[in-house]
Design an enzyme around this catalytic site. Structure first.
Site, short mmCIF file in Angstrom:
data_model
loop_
_atom_site.label_atom_id
_atom_site.label_comp_id
_atom_site.label_asym_id
_atom_site.label_seq_id
_atom_site.Cartn_x
_atom_site.Cartn_y
_atom_site.Cartn_z
N ASP A 66 0.47 -59.60 57.37
CA ASP A 66 -0.45 -59.19 58.42
C ASP A 66 -1.50 -58.21 57.93
OD1 ASP A 66 -1.68 -58.74 60.78
OD2 ASP A 66 -0.06 -57.63 61.72
N GLU A 76 -7.45 -52.13 60.74
CA GLU A 76 -6.18 -51.78 61.40
C GLU A 76 -5.24 -51.03 60.46
OE1 GLU A 76 -4.19 -55.19 63.02
OE2 GLU A 76 -2.44 -54.04 63.64
N GLU A 131 3.90 -63.43 68.91
CA GLU A 131 4.01 -62.09 69.50
C GLU A 131 4.02 -62.15 71.03
OE1 GLU A 131 0.77 -59.96 67.52
OE2 GLU A 131 2.17 -59.38 65.95
O1 GCW Z 1 -2.09 -57.38 63.18
C1 GCW Z 1 -1.50 -57.74 64.39
C2 GCW Z 1 -2.04 -56.75 65.35
C3 GCW Z 1 -2.11 -57.25 66.77
C4 GCW Z 1 -2.84 -58.59 66.76
C5 GCW Z 1 -2.04 -59.55 65.90
C6 GCW Z 1 -2.71 -60.91 65.78
C7 GCW Z 1 -4.30 -59.56 68.37
O2 GCW Z 1 -1.25 -55.59 65.28
O3 GCW Z 1 -2.80 -56.30 67.52
O4 GCW Z 1 -3.03 -59.10 68.05
O5 GCW Z 1 -1.94 -59.05 64.59
O6 GCW Z 1 -3.40 -61.11 64.79
O7 GCW Z 1 -2.54 -61.74 66.64
#
Ligand code: GCW
Length: 669
Positions: free
Chosen positions: A351, A379, A277
């Site tokens: 995720d 989340e 990311e």
């Molecule tokens: O789930 C996603 C989140 C990000 C997070 C990323 C990760 C810390 O939306 O906010 O960043 O995973 O786990 O690296």
């Protein structure tokens, strides 16, 4: 006095039943502790505070027990090693009328003291105590995604609990309660900053602050880790590169690691999010994840700490399948990581979705230590307004069989190190703590922190037992009330999944904030940040085909798992659309078509939220008024938003199915 939830499950309220209180009197006449070790002092004080609250009784301390009727804290460093008791483990038993809490380490005694308190908090008899307990996983860790500016990424309980602007001069007393809460469930590690890491945390200014936190946590058996930014040699060190094979870069990390140990001699180690990311990493220099991790491991070699390297990586490929990418990038590196490296893998391949199949990396890396990363902060699970008890979801993953070494090769056995005889083992949970008075926002979210710790210690505990403990310690010891609350908790995750992501749908949350439905999201900064990429709705049907016909992600699993999930006729409905693109009119095992089943689940989820509300309402006289009102208000929001999810998704998918909403749907109960 109303309970604001600030004392978590350590509220130690007076046990209402006088007879029960009396039953503990013969064992609580004194506490005997021979040494003045700080951890033992903490254990003693915890017992005194707890027993004063629970029994209304001040307990004296003595150096040695001369009579019966007390609690003896006993550290026996030379105790013979036995198969079932590790250094951090403990035994609690009665001998000559005393209760003995015994361990090879002071921390083990502290854990035992909390276990004894838990026995009283949950109403157990102390008459014939005989407990032997050792953690199944060695590193039981919280990951804070807290930033230097006081915000928390994916935090839903206020701002950061770490007051960087005050440290090191003012040390917030809440750090002590944080340490006690963690020690009470056996958490022994914490990484204090976001994995999207600022290099600032490695500056002398911040190391001094982190040292102050580490000094508070140390006597509770908790080690501090720091999340690092891979580009730090450039940003902090002024080097031209952060290439892990560059000698100057390596020297920079060696020196930095030494410097950290001057502040924190028992430093836990580094946690790294790299080439994920947009974060920097070794691939920026044509190197591999192993090159990066091993460089840090080398810097750690003179010390006891380790390197935790995250496997959460994926590319923006509209034609690829994100499901396969972590596996694809890491599989060729199996066997090349330094023994000090643990690769931390999220429970599922996408995720932290509301319900996700286990990550195919589990079981497929015999030569690499894999750690688990769960997300305690919700989340994608209703943040702090929806009641979602996560133990069943954690357990679903841990108990799934990977078949990697034949039947019984569960995910739990991979991550506790027993399947491949790993030197280290790790279970991490992304923390849900914040500056809110009750730490976690929704009062029930505290139970997820609690459940995570208990499962990291012992993944064989049941969700029911953990819920029962938490309720008794936090809300009430009255059995009928406990049962009703437990029932709400145990149903809550399936209910949430039902009105958000039924049948194995995934990732259709509102863009970036991940709250509320946005199944129509078709354009974003990246193709794999849209909803349509995941649900694949079209005029034929719904779901992501991961069989050999399309992505073939299923092939990453053992043949037995492929067999279980690969056939749409047999695939459990909860996972169906993770692996199959199913026609709208296809008849499922429930006798309904896919479309009717989808609608049924959305509608039923809403009805079930109504039932949660009714149960809670019936408990008005039985729980603390402040907590009652707090939860009531949040359930109201949950009801409104379950409707929002239902209507958004049913109307949106109806555009593709062109089928009417079936009637009658689950009638309200
Ligand atoms: O789930 C996603 C989140 C990000 C997070 C990323 C990760 C810390 O939306 O906010 O960043 O995973 O786990 O690296």
């Amino acid at each position: 006095l109303a309970d604001d939830g600030s004392r978590l499950w350590l509220n130690y309220d007076l046990i209402k039943d006088a007879k029960q209180r009396e039953s503990y009197a013969p064992f609580t006449k004194f506490i005997a502790v021979a040494s003045d070790n700080q951890t033992l002092k903490i254990a003693t004080e915890e017992l005194q505070t707890g027993l004063l609250g629970l029994l209304g009784k001040k307990i004296v301390t003595v150096k040695t027990a001369t009579t019966s009727g007390g609690i003896i804290l006993n550290v026996n460093k030379n105790a013979p090693s036995s198969a079932n008791i590790s250094n951090e483990g403990y035994e609690i038993y009665t001998e000559k009328g005393n209760i003995i809490i015994s361990s090879k380490s002071e921390t083990g005694v502290l854990y035992g003291a909390f276990e004894l308190l838990r026995a009283i908090q949950t109403g157990k008899s102390l008459a014939k105590l005989s407990i032997t307990s050792s953690p199944k996983v060695k590193i039981r860790m919280l990951n804070h995604w807290d930033n230097a500016n006081g915000t928390v990424e994916r935090g839903y309980a206020g701002s950061s609990m770490w007051k960087w602007n005050e440290l090191p001069h003012r040390v917030d007393p809440r750090y002590v309660l944080y340490a006690r809460a963690n020690a009470s469930i056996g958490i022994n590690a914490t990484s204090i900053n976001n994995v999207n890491a600022s290099s600032r945390f490695l500056t002398a200014e911040y190391l001094e602050k982190i040292k102050a936190v580490a000094d508070v946590l140390r006597p509770y058996g908790i080690k501090v880790f720091i999340s690092v930014n891979f580009r730090s040699p450039r940003t902090l060190g002024g080097l031209k590169t952060s290439d892990p094979l560059d000698p100057e870069v390596r020297k920079w990390w060696n020196d930095k690691t030494k410097e950290i140990h001057q502040y924190i001699p028992d430093f836990g180690g580094y946690l790294v999010k790299a080439n994920s990311e947009g974060e920097p990493g070794p691939q920026d220099y044509g190197r591999t994840h192993a090159d990066g991790a091993n460089m840090l491991a080398e810097a750690m070699r003179p010390f006891s700490g380790i390197v935790i390297w995250r496997a959460f990586v994926y590319n923006a490929d509209p034609n690829g399948d994100r499901f396969k990418e972590g596996y694809a990038q890491f599989k060729p590196l199996d066997g090349t990581f330094d023994p000090k490296v643990i690769v931390q893998v999220k429970n599922g391949p996408i995720d932290f979705m509301p319900r996700e199949p286990f990550h195919p990396m589990f079981g497929a890396f015999p030569k690499t230590t894999l750690g688990m990363e769960f997300q305690i902060t919700q989340e994608y699970l209703g943040q702090s307004t929806h009641l979602t008890y996560l133990a069943p979801m954690f357990k679903e993953c841990l108990d799934t069989d990977t078949y990697a070494k034949g039947q019984g090769s569960t995910v739990a056995k991979v991550i506790d190190g027993s399947l491949y005889n790993a030197q280290y083992s790790l279970m991490a949970g992304v923390a849900n703590t914040g500056s809110d008075v009750n730490w976690c926002g929704h009062p029930f979210n505290q139970s997820n922190w609690y459940a995570f710790g208990r499962l990291a210690w012992d993944h064989t505990l049941s969700s029911e037992q953990i819920a029962s403990e938490w309720i008794r310690m936090t809300l009430t010891q009255a059995k009928p009330t406990e049962q009703k609350i437990s029932d709400m908790m145990l149903k809550s995750h399936p209910i949430y999944v039902s009105y958000t992501y039924p049948l194995g749908t995934s990732h259709m949350m509102g863009e970036s904030h991940h709250y509320g439905p946005e199944p129509w999201l078709a354009k974003s900064a990246r193709p794999d940040w849209t909803s349509v990429y995941y649900h694949r709705a079209d005029s034929v049907g719904l779901g992501f085909d991961r069989t050999g016909k399309l992505s073939n992600a299923l092939q990453l699993y053992s043949p037995e798992v492929q067999q279980k999930w690969g056939n749409p006729e047999q695939c459990p409905l909860d996972y169906l659309l993770w692996f199959h693109h199913v026609p709208w009119s296809k008849k499922l095992s429930t006798g309904r078509s896919l479309w009717d089943e989808l609608c049924e689940r959305y509608y039923d989820g809403v009805v079930q939220v109504g039932n949660l509300q009714k149960t809670w309402e019936s408990l008005k006289a039985d729980v603390d008024p402040e907590i009652f009102e707090n939860v009531k208000g949040r359930l109201k929001i949950q009801e409104k938003e379950a409707l929002w999810w239902r209507d958004a998704c049913v109307l949106y998918f109806g555009e593709y199915s062109k089928m009417p909403i079936p009637k009658p749907l689950t009638p309200p109960q």
